[in-house]
Design a protein around this motif. Sequence first.
Motif, PDB file in Angstrom:
ATOM      1  N   GLU A  10       0.836  -1.379  -0.226  1.00 20.80           N
ATOM      2  CA  GLU A  10      -0.129   0.102   0.024  1.00 20.80           C
ATOM      3  C   GLU A  10       0.969   1.131   0.101  1.00 20.80           C
ATOM      4  O   GLU A  10       0.654   2.321  -0.672  1.00 20.80           O
ATOM      5  CB  GLU A  10      -1.032   0.109   1.167  1.00 20.80           C
ATOM      6  N   GLU A  11       1.940   1.304   0.760  1.00 18.11           N
ATOM      7  CA  GLU A  11       2.993   2.337   0.766  1.00 18.11           C
ATOM      8  C   GLU A  11       3.560   2.548  -0.609  1.00 18.11           C
ATOM      9  O   GLU A  11       3.605   3.335  -1.110  1.00 18.11           O
ATOM     10  CB  GLU A  11       3.941   2.182   1.825  1.00 18.11           C
ATOM     11  N   LEU A  12       4.003   1.491  -1.224  1.00 17.05           N
ATOM     12  CA  LEU A  12       4.408   1.526  -2.412  1.00 17.05           C
ATOM     13  C   LEU A  12       3.515   2.087  -3.635  1.00 17.05           C
ATOM     14  O   LEU A  12       3.917   2.991  -4.403  1.00 17.05           O
ATOM     15  CB  LEU A  12       5.163   0.174  -2.915  1.00 17.05           C
ATOM     16  N   GLY A  15       3.023   5.772  -3.116  1.00 17.16           N
ATOM     17  CA  GLY A  15       4.219   6.476  -3.661  1.00 17.16           C
ATOM     18  C   GLY A  15       4.162   6.648  -4.982  1.00 17.16           C
ATOM     19  O   GLY A  15       4.363   7.708  -5.727  1.00 17.16           O
ATOM     20  N   TYR A  16       3.711   5.503  -5.826  1.00 18.12           N
ATOM     21  CA  TYR A  16       3.721   5.548  -7.259  1.00 18.12           C
ATOM     22  C   TYR A  16       2.565   6.524  -7.577  1.00 18.12           C
ATOM     23  O   TYR A  16       2.661   7.125  -8.691  1.00 18.12           O
ATOM     24  CB  TYR A  16       3.184   4.060  -7.655  1.00 18.12           C
ATOM     25  N   ARG A  20       3.164   9.524  -9.811  1.00 21.42           N
ATOM     26  CA  ARG A  20       2.218   9.599 -11.287  1.00 21.42           C
ATOM     27  C   ARG A  20       1.493  11.092 -11.263  1.00 21.42           C
ATOM     28  O   ARG A  20       1.455  11.792 -12.323  1.00 21.42           O
ATOM     29  CB  ARG A  20       1.392   8.593 -11.388  1.00 21.42           C
ATOM     30  N   ASP A  21       0.865  11.620 -10.160  1.00 21.16           N
ATOM     31  CA  ASP A  21       0.240  12.590  -9.955  1.00 21.16           C
ATOM     32  C   ASP A  21       1.156  13.988 -10.425  1.00 21.16           C
ATOM     33  O   ASP A  21       0.797  15.106 -11.296  1.00 21.16           O
ATOM     34  CB  ASP A  21      -0.738  12.922  -8.870  1.00 21.16           C
TER      35      ASP A  21
END
Length: 144
Positions: A10-12, A15-16, A20-21
């Motif tokens: 969930e943390e990864l 972060g992704y 991306r945003d």
Amino acid sequence: MEADHRAQVEELLAGYRRSRDQLGAVQRKLAAIQESAASEDGLVTVTVGATGQLVGLVIVDNAYRQLRPHELARTVVALTAAAAAKVGRAAGQALAPVLPPDTDPEALLRGTADLTPAELKPEPPDAEETFEDLSWMRAGGKQR
């Protein structure tokens, strides 16, 4: 144990999604960049878009009386180059926040990144290579 892995995943993913945003925001900012340059006499104004393309050209009516065609053409070309340089600086500023601190964003956008001038210099042609016996006109892969 499974809860730890799930939390890490969930943390990864979070972060992704943030990355991306952020990348999407930078892309939108880059795409919206436009810069203009005007001649000192105010006869010509050019606007250049995000990729350096000419997107606007204003030539005042009496410019044709004051400038010869070659002078007008030279002015448009010079102003387009000046506006494109401004676009490069603006794009570098937009890109800088997502790059490592020691990266030159303008060099990255030019495609030179961290290459030195010596690395960018074209290699001299091979002195032994000649084209005197070659024909550029071939039929079925054979020389004529």
